[in-house]
Design a protein around this motif. Structure first.
Motif, PDB file in Angstrom:
ATOM      1  N   PHE A 175       1.464   0.630   1.482  1.00 52.70           N
ATOM      2  CA  PHE A 175       0.159   0.589   0.818  1.00 52.70           C
ATOM      3  C   PHE A 175      -0.609   1.882   1.076  1.00 52.70           C
ATOM      4  CE2 PHE A 175       0.507  -4.154   1.735  1.00 52.70           C
ATOM      5  CZ  PHE A 175       0.991  -4.430   0.479  1.00 52.70           C
ATOM      6  N   LEU A 176      -0.458   2.385   2.308  1.00 53.44           N
ATOM      7  CA  LEU A 176      -1.214   3.583   2.678  1.00 53.44           C
ATOM      8  C   LEU A 176      -0.575   4.856   2.121  1.00 53.44           C
ATOM      9  CD1 LEU A 176      -2.014   2.650   6.383  1.00 53.44           C
ATOM     10  CD2 LEU A 176      -3.553   2.544   4.430  1.00 53.44           C
ATOM     11  N   GLY A 177       0.620   4.711   1.554  1.00 48.83           N
ATOM     12  CA  GLY A 177       1.261   5.881   0.953  1.00 48.83           C
ATOM     13  C   GLY A 177       2.222   6.607   1.889  1.00 48.83           C
ATOM     14  N   ASN A 178       2.512   6.013   3.057  1.00 51.64           N
ATOM     15  CA  ASN A 178       3.494   6.625   3.959  1.00 51.64           C
ATOM     16  C   ASN A 178       4.839   5.964   3.700  1.00 51.64           C
ATOM     17  OD1 ASN A 178       1.315   7.906   5.246  1.00 51.64           O
ATOM     18  ND2 ASN A 178       0.989   6.067   6.475  1.00 51.64           N
ATOM     19  N   PRO A 236     -10.548   4.874  -1.119  1.00 51.72           N
ATOM     20  CA  PRO A 236      -9.639   4.325  -2.136  1.00 51.72           C
ATOM     21  C   PRO A 236      -8.194   4.717  -1.820  1.00 51.72           C
ATOM     22  CG  PRO A 236     -11.457   5.528  -3.140  1.00 51.72           C
ATOM     23  CD  PRO A 236     -11.527   5.802  -1.678  1.00 51.72           C
ATOM     24  N   LEU A 237      -7.271   3.802  -2.063  1.00 51.76           N
ATOM     25  CA  LEU A 237      -5.860   4.100  -1.821  1.00 51.76           C
ATOM     26  C   LEU A 237      -5.338   4.951  -2.981  1.00 51.76           C
ATOM     27  CD1 LEU A 237      -4.552   0.596  -0.697  1.00 51.76           C
ATOM     28  CD2 LEU A 237      -4.894   2.613   0.726  1.00 51.76           C
ATOM     29  N   PRO A 238      -4.276   5.739  -2.728  1.00 56.08           N
ATOM     30  CA  PRO A 238      -3.726   6.555  -3.812  1.00 56.08           C
ATOM     31  C   PRO A 238      -3.276   5.690  -5.003  1.00 56.08           C
ATOM     32  CG  PRO A 238      -2.593   6.995  -1.711  1.00 56.08           C
ATOM     33  CD  PRO A 238      -3.613   5.955  -1.438  1.00 56.08           C
ATOM     34  N   LYS A 239      -2.768   4.479  -4.727  1.00 57.75           N
ATOM     35  CA  LYS A 239      -2.349   3.583  -5.810  1.00 57.75           C
ATOM     36  C   LYS A 239      -2.824   2.176  -5.505  1.00 57.75           C
ATOM     37  CE  LYS A 239       1.923   5.806  -7.292  1.00 57.75           C
ATOM     38  NZ  LYS A 239       3.381   5.786  -7.115  1.00 57.75           N
ATOM     39  N   CYS A 240      -2.878   1.325  -6.531  1.00 59.56           N
ATOM     40  CA  CYS A 240      -3.271  -0.065  -6.312  1.00 59.56           C
ATOM     41  C   CYS A 240      -2.022  -0.937  -6.154  1.00 59.56           C
ATOM     42  CB  CYS A 240      -4.089  -0.568  -7.490  1.00 59.56           C
ATOM     43  SG  CYS A 240      -5.691   0.221  -7.561  1.00 59.56           S
ATOM     44  N   HIS A 241      -2.131  -1.955  -5.301  1.00 57.59           N
ATOM     45  CA  HIS A 241      -0.968  -2.794  -5.002  1.00 57.59           C
ATOM     46  C   HIS A 241      -1.335  -4.272  -5.022  1.00 57.59           C
ATOM     47  CE1 HIS A 241       0.518   1.001  -3.261  1.00 57.59           C
ATOM     48  NE2 HIS A 241      -0.655   1.056  -2.654  1.00 57.59           N
ATOM     49  N   PHE A 279      -8.112  -0.332  -1.066  1.00 57.76           N
ATOM     50  CA  PHE A 279      -8.832   0.553  -0.140  1.00 57.76           C
ATOM     51  C   PHE A 279      -8.148   0.614   1.224  1.00 57.76           C
ATOM     52  CE2 PHE A 279     -11.907  -1.686  -2.822  1.00 57.76           C
ATOM     53  CZ  PHE A 279     -12.517  -0.623  -3.472  1.00 57.76           C
ATOM     54  N   ASN A 280      -8.533   1.649   1.974  1.00 61.79           N
ATOM     55  CA  ASN A 280      -8.161   1.743   3.382  1.00 61.79           C
ATOM     56  C   ASN A 280      -9.470   1.723   4.158  1.00 61.79           C
ATOM     57  OD1 ASN A 280      -6.911   2.227   5.800  1.00 61.79           O
ATOM     58  ND2 ASN A 280      -6.630   4.424   5.441  1.00 61.79           N
TER      59      ASN A 280
END
Ligand code: SER
Length: 878
Positions: A49-52, A227-232, A217-218
């Motif tokens: 979710f965080l993009g890692n 905001p997160l890079p993408k929505c999940h 969000f984070n």
């Protein structure tokens, strides 16, 4: 539908919607220091979710074993009292990683519930986030629009941040959510009170079953939302609740998830569980019901945790598991009258019931049973001792109230449950200073909170979007850039910086092997890396300070001396694992491992002590493999199936990907991510230094290799020389020691005989010194004997006369000790109590002690007080 079929239908449904089905992650988390147990389906996907890192598919579904017993989500104390909270539960979940969003998630959840499970639509209610001005998040209009097409408006309830904004912790991914609730009340009740007014109101029959979270969000440390890079999409549906609704019962415990376990408890205890439908329930029956629910719930949590590799212990996750099991034992002990281990007998039922879907519980059945049995036996002993100690506390309490401190001591030092203390005291006409206990408990909590306080800053990202590569299998040195930094301030370690690099040769702690240490060097500075650990998909390098120029290019250099020693120990661990399985049998399975530069520690399942002869064979087998100069064969990326077909050993409780790393040395083949020697000959030699028990059915071997073995032999040799010297260099050391032992035994016997004679002599001569005080035969005296001899003498004199009251004192190794004997008739008729006498007289010698009303002993620190003891003893008779 049976529970098995309900689970299957969920997974099949989402498979048909393009989801990849993955197995449940282990219940115990290994590479997330912020969480002990998986507490929701999404925990294992947090970093995606965080993009890692990237998941293997954008759509995933599974059923996840979860435990909500610590941290932000903790249900432990509710379990048993209601019919829908559990310690372990399964969470059915489907995920979209930057793929589908609200519309699909909502429509599919509705389709599954109403068309596959055929739940009556009119009993379903949904909640939608109403927005939050302070956070700056608007009402979820899209979710609302989706629901309006599916349900009438009076089935949509708006919820605030507490109910409709899901966060996994203080920091981390979060977002608005929409929940689905089921109204299970009777027609009559439903007509009286509309369901929408009972949603999220803790009504036992109007319950949430499914939560669809839209991760957007984070949450940062300062409380703000990024905001997160993408929505999940992250959804979670409580499996046991779903089963309850589909099976049309009013309690999770009346479903086939629990009924076989309950039947077994009934068979063992001879008691009956009354299902939730039988009202009214008499008070004693309700206690039985609660206790049975506690037992059948807790055994699942404990059994699955052990099967996933987490043994009960005194710290961390192991302690949480121990506490859950003890809660069950204690409820059984008090309300089901189970004074013998019995919870372990439920494991067989559980394995038969769940073993098809969760093979770990079947294959670990024997071990899990043994561990639980042993824990039960030991806690039942604690309960018995505790009851004894509580008796003493009551005897030594002057009034009728037991202090909070005493109760806390029992609770804290002996693990004796406070509610049991209160119950026993009540039954015996005593009261408990509950406020005092609470104060002590809060003090202790504050102490441990302070000790474990950690404040974690947000990441400061220097190079965004980089996915770190590990190059440490081939290199111990490489040019690197820092991609992100975080400051962590903890009571335990002080201020540390966690550094993430674009690539790294540093091995992060994992698979038992400790993390690498080393340095980061740039043109102008050198930074020590004191440890390396993994957190989800990141490799964190720990440093006490940051470089001044964090943007410089560094050379990351691993400390190769430490790593060489560690890798010898790691490879030797594999060779020993094979040797153990060859010599002891294939029931041997790894249950824990530590590999550091100094030694290796290996825990494994085996049901008896490993004999000296077996240990010698294991040692010899490993050393033969070392001498055979076995070349390391490393398959870095082999499909897991192929590795297992080749005979590689995998561990329960470990999370493996589709492709794995496999390490071979001759016949030894293991799935392993660790660092190894290139050839077994590098290990030089292998020596076992200890063998012992860790838990029921689990043994531990500690061993050393390489230079540590050389140091070990040098040390042995030095000790032997010193012994020879002390013995004045005899020709035969062994013979000389044996004769010393012989002499010693003879002398000991003689001393015992002499002491006995001395006591007998004193006992006879002291009889004449008894005085008559108010018709009581009174004697007080200081004697020149050891403490244990004085104790014996006190009893000998005390029993030599009727109506006797004897106090003797002596000094052993500079410390005073006192003893009191009171004839039984005086205890009975005059209310005299030796325990009280010793407690009171003990004050003169700065001491304490206790015992029974007719005999008690005490020890002190101040010998000058003996005179006062001798003078004041008579006061008890006045
Ligand atoms: N994360 C959400 C929950 O645990 C949905 O899976 O409820």
């Amino acid at each position: 539908m049976k529970s098995q079929d309900i689970r299957k239908a969920y997974l099949q449904f989402f498979e048909s919607k393009g989801h990849t089905i993955v197995p449940s992650a282990p219940i115990v988390l290994k590479d997330d220091p912020t969480l002990m147990f998986n507490n929701s389906g999404m925990a294992q996907f947090k970093e995606f979710f965080l993009g890692n890192g990237t998941p293997k598919s954008n759509r995933i579904a599974d059923t996840q074993k979860c435990l909500r017993v610590s941290g932000k989500h903790n249900d432990l104390e509710d379990v048993g009292f209601d019919t829908y909270h559990h310690t372990m539960f399964e969470m059915l979940g489907n995920w979209s990683f930057g793929d589908y969003f609200k519309k699909e998630a909502i429509n599919w959840s509705w389709e599954l519930l109403t068309e596959v499970y055929k739940l009556p639509k009119e009993r379903l209610y949904v909640t939608v986030f109403e927005g939050d001005e302070q956070e700056g998040i608007p009402k979820s209009v899209e979710a609302l629009a989706c629901w309006k097409k599916l349900v009438p408006e009076n089935h949509i309830v708006f919820g605030n941040k507490k109910d409709n904004f899901w966060e996994m912790g203080e920091q981390g991914p979060c977002g608005p959510c929409t929940e689905i609730h089921f109204d299970g009340r009777s027609e009559e009740d439903r007509n009286k009170v509309p369901g929408e007014t009972l949603v999220n109101k803790d009504h036992p029959e109007v319950i949430e079953i499914w939560n669809n979270v839209f991760m957007m969000f984070n949450r940062l440390k300062d409380g703000s939302l990024q905001p997160l890079p993408k929505c999940h999409v992250d959804t979670g549906m409580g499996f046991e609740r779903l089963v309850r609704i589909i099976q049309n019962v009013t309690s999770n415990y009346d479903t086939d998830v629990f009924t076989p376990l309950i039947a077994k408890v009934e068979e063992i205890t001879g008691l009956k569980y009354t299902p939730n439908t039988q009202y009214p329930i008499p008070n004693t029956q309700e206690k039985t019901n609660i206790a049975i629910r506690v037992v059948v719930d807790h055994v699942r949590a404990v059994a699955f945790a052990i099967a996933d590799g987490q043994l009960p212990s005194n710290t961390g996750a192991g302690y949480v598991i121990r506490r859950i099991l003890r809660r069950a034992i204690r409820y059984g002990f008090t309300f089901l009258d189970t004074k013998e281990p019995f919870i372990n007998k439920l494991v067989e039922v559980l394995a038969n019931q769940m073993g098809d879907f969760f093979p770990e519980i079947k294959s670990q059945q024997q071990l899990v049973t043994n561990v639980i049995r042993e824990e039960e036996a030991s806690f039942l002993r604690t309960l018995e001792q505790g009851i004894q100690l509580l008796e003493n506390v009551m005897v030594n309490t002057s009034g009728k109230e037991v202090s909070g401190e005493k109760a806390f001591e029992l609770y804290d030092t002996f693990g004796f449950p406070i509610d049991l203390t209160a119950l026993i005291l009540r039954e015996r006409g005593f009261s408990l200073d509950e406020a005092g206990f609470e104060t002590e408990l809060q003090k202790q909590k504050a102490r441990s909170r302070a000790a474990s306080e950690v404040s974690t800053e947000d990441w400061s990202v220097l190079i965004p979007g980089n996915v770190e590569t590990f190059v440490g299998y081939d290199q111990t040195e490489n040019d690197v850039k820092i991609t992100r930094i975080r400051k962590v301030d903890s009571k335990k370690d002080g201020i540390l910086y966690q550094i993430v690099l674009d690539n790294t040769p540093f091995y992060p702690e994992g698979g038992g092997q400790v993390g690498d240490k080393g340095i980061l060097v740039s043109a102008n500075e050198t930074i020590d890396i004191i440890d390396t650990k993994k957190e989800n998909n990141l490799i964190l390098h720990f440093a006490k300070q940051l470089p001044e120029n964090v943007n410089a290019t560094f050379t990351a250099k691993v400390n190769t001396d430490l790593r060489a020693s560690t890798s010898k120990n790691h490879s030797a661990t594999h060779l020993m694992h094979l040797a153990l399985r060859t010599i002891l049998g294939t029931h041997v399975e790894q249950k824990g491992s530590l590999v550091n530069p100094n030694y290796l520690r290996f825990d494994f399942s085996h049901f008896s002590k490993v004999s000296d002869e077996e240990l010698r064979q294991v040692e010899a087998s490993v050393n033969t493999q070392i001498e055979a100069q076995l070349q390391l064969i490393e398959h870095r990326n082999i499909p897991i199936k192929e590795a297992l077909d080749k005979g590689a050993m995998a561990l329960f409780g470990e999370k493996y990907g589709d492709s794995v790393r496999m390490i071979e040395f001759g016949d030894s083949k293991e799935l392993c991510g660790g660092i190894h020697v290139k050839n077994s000959a590098e290990i030089w030699h292998f020596k076992i230094i200890s063998e012992g028990a860790v838990a029921a059915g689990i043994r531990r071997i500690e061993a050393i290799t390489g230079d540590a073995v050389k140091a070990f032999y040098t040390n042995q040799e030095n000790t032997l020389s010193e012994i020879k010297e002390v013995l004045k260099n005899p020709q035969d050391v062994l013979k000389s020691v044996a004769s010393l032992q012989d002499d010693n035994a003879k002398l000991k016997k003689q001393i015992e005989q002499l002491v006995k004679e001395k006591i007998d002599g004193l006992a006879t001569s002291l009889v004449s010194e008894f005085q008559d005080v108010n018709g009581i035969n009174f004697l007080v005296k200081q004697v020149d004997l050891s403490m244990s001899a004085t104790k014996d003498l006190t009893q000998a004199i005390g029993t030599s006369k009727p109506n006797s009251f004897v106090v003797l004192a002596s000094i052993e190794e500079g410390l005073p000790n006192i003893h009191c004997y009171i004839a039984k008739e005086l205890v009975a008729n005059k209310g005299l109590n030796a325990g009280t006498v010793i407690r009171e007289l003990g004050k003169y010698i700065d001491g304490n002690g206790g015992g029974q009303p007719f005999f008690a002993s005490g020890k002190g620190k101040d010998v000058t007080g003996i005179t006062a003891v001798l003078e004041n003893a008579v006061n008890f008779l006045k």
